[in-house]
Write an enzyme that holds these catalytic residues in place. Structure first.
Site: not given
Ligand code: G3I
Length: 325
Positions: A81, A129-130, A237, A284
């Site tokens: 993914h 995706n989406e 998810e 998720w």
């Molecule tokens: O872990 C890093 C951290 O070390 C860093 O300091 C910080 C700032 O850059 O980023 C952190 O990573 C973040 C990560 O989540 C972990 O928390 C990313 O910035 C952030 O973009 C990421 O967000 C994820 C998001 O998708 C975008 O990729 C979410 O965890 C995740 O749950 C979310 O999942 C999406 C699916 O892919 C698609 N469907 C919707 C779903 C919810 O939005």
């Protein structure tokens, strides 16, 4: 009497967990629970393009490799993914100034590089995706659509199939059971792909749902549309918000039971589909306080997952097992 594990009870499809590489250190609580309970993993964000190719031509495989290597070492399935998502396009691609043809080549290069590296290791991918918007079911006007045309979805599936003849190729989206306009548009898109012999193996319903929605009938209606198209179906998810209206400040027993019953309904509907349409139900996130939902809705009073903040199983975990009975 120890509780049956999810993977032991789920003999006809994978039970998946969304993970972050840092969680997988040997002996961590995540490691322990994943090994005992789950038969598949998805990367919550570390297998997206903004992480893997953050700048043009510079690939950073370390996190994706860590997740894939962990899965292989533990005999766990990996669902990839996601190859193409407007929200995880790296800045250099999202703001691309080259020609349409050059953009398309960059996307093809990326899909080819990722599928080649993980061939035989990652069983399936969310290729796109989406792609469908929430309001009127039209294609989102993403950079992919702008630069590659309305048939960008088909092109991405073709690039993926050219790179790997065997990997399962999914289209993934959210609100498929509740947004009827979007549901119709998604299956029209899939009908077009199938009519043009575009390789697609499955559809992912993200299932970011609530304790009181969707209904069983709504889930069944959407599920039937996947089954009748001979698609593999992935509940990709799953999480269950218990406080969407922010009307509780503690996780009440009443909401815990409602969450359990909704998980049971979701799993039971999925468990009843034909074997050939089964793939996985992926949750998720591990514990409630890991959930993206807390930040997304700015609400710490949310408890959407199967494990509480102390890694203890919740009633929702029991609901999952009951759905398999
Ligand atoms: O872990 C890093 C951290 O070390 C860093 O300091 C910080 C700032 O850059 O980023 C952190 O990573 C973040 C990560 O989540 C972990 O928390 C990313 O910035 C952030 O973009 C990421 O967000 C994820 C998001 O998708 C975008 O990729 C979410 O965890 C995740 O749950 C979310 O999942 C999406 C699916 O892919 C698609 N469907 C919707 C779903 C919810 O939005």
């Amino acid at each position: 009497e120890p509780t049956t594990s999810l993977k032991e009870a789920s003999t006809t499809f994978f039970v998946g967990m969304a993970v972050k590489a840092e969680q997988l250190t040997n002996g961590s609580k995540y490691d322990e629970i994943i090994k005992n309970e789950f038969s598949s993993i998805s990367a919550e964000y570390e297998m997206k393009m903004n992480i893997i190719e953050p700048t043009k031509g510079n690939y950073n495989w370390s996190k994706a490799d860590a997740i894939v290597d962990y899965a292989i070492a533990n005999g766990i399935n990996v669902h990839g993914h996601a190859l193409v998502w407007h929200e995880s396009a790296p800045d250099w691609l999202a703001n691309y100034t080259g020609t349409d043809a050059e953009f398309e080549q960059e996307v093809k290069n990326y899909i080819t590089a990722v599928l080649t590296r993980y061939k035989g290791k990652v069983a399936s991918w969310d290729v796109v995706n989406e792609a469908i918007n929430d309001s009127n079911g039209a294609l989102r006007n993403s950079i992919y659509r702008q630069k590659m045309g309305d048939n960008f979805v088909a092109k991405c599936f073709q690039f993926a199939r050219e790179a790997d003849p065997d990997v399962l190729l999914f289209y993934n989206d959210y609100a498929v059971t509740t947004n009827k306009t979007k549901q119709t548009a998604i299956f029209n898109l899939i009908d077009d792909l199938q009519a043009n012999n575009t390789p697609i193996d499955g559809v992912g319903f993200q299932m970011h749902i609530k304790y009181n929605s969707p209904s069983v009938d709504e889930i069944k209606t959407a599920v039937d549309k996947a089954v009748e198209r001979d698609l593999k179906l992935h509940f990709s998810e799953l999480d269950v918000r218990v406080n969407p209206n922010k009307d509780i400040t503690t996780f009440t027993t009443e909401r815990a039971i409602a969450q359990k019953n909704k998980v049971k309904e979701v799993v039971s509907v999925y468990n009843a589909i034909p074997l050939e349409n089964k793939y996985a139900i992926t949750v998720w996130g591990m514990k409630d306080d890991d959930s993206w939902i807390i930040n997304q809705y700015n609400n710490t009073n949310e408890w959407p997952l199967l494990y509480d903040s102390n890694f203890e199983i919740k009633k929702a975990h029991t609901g999952f097992l009951q759905g398999l009975e």
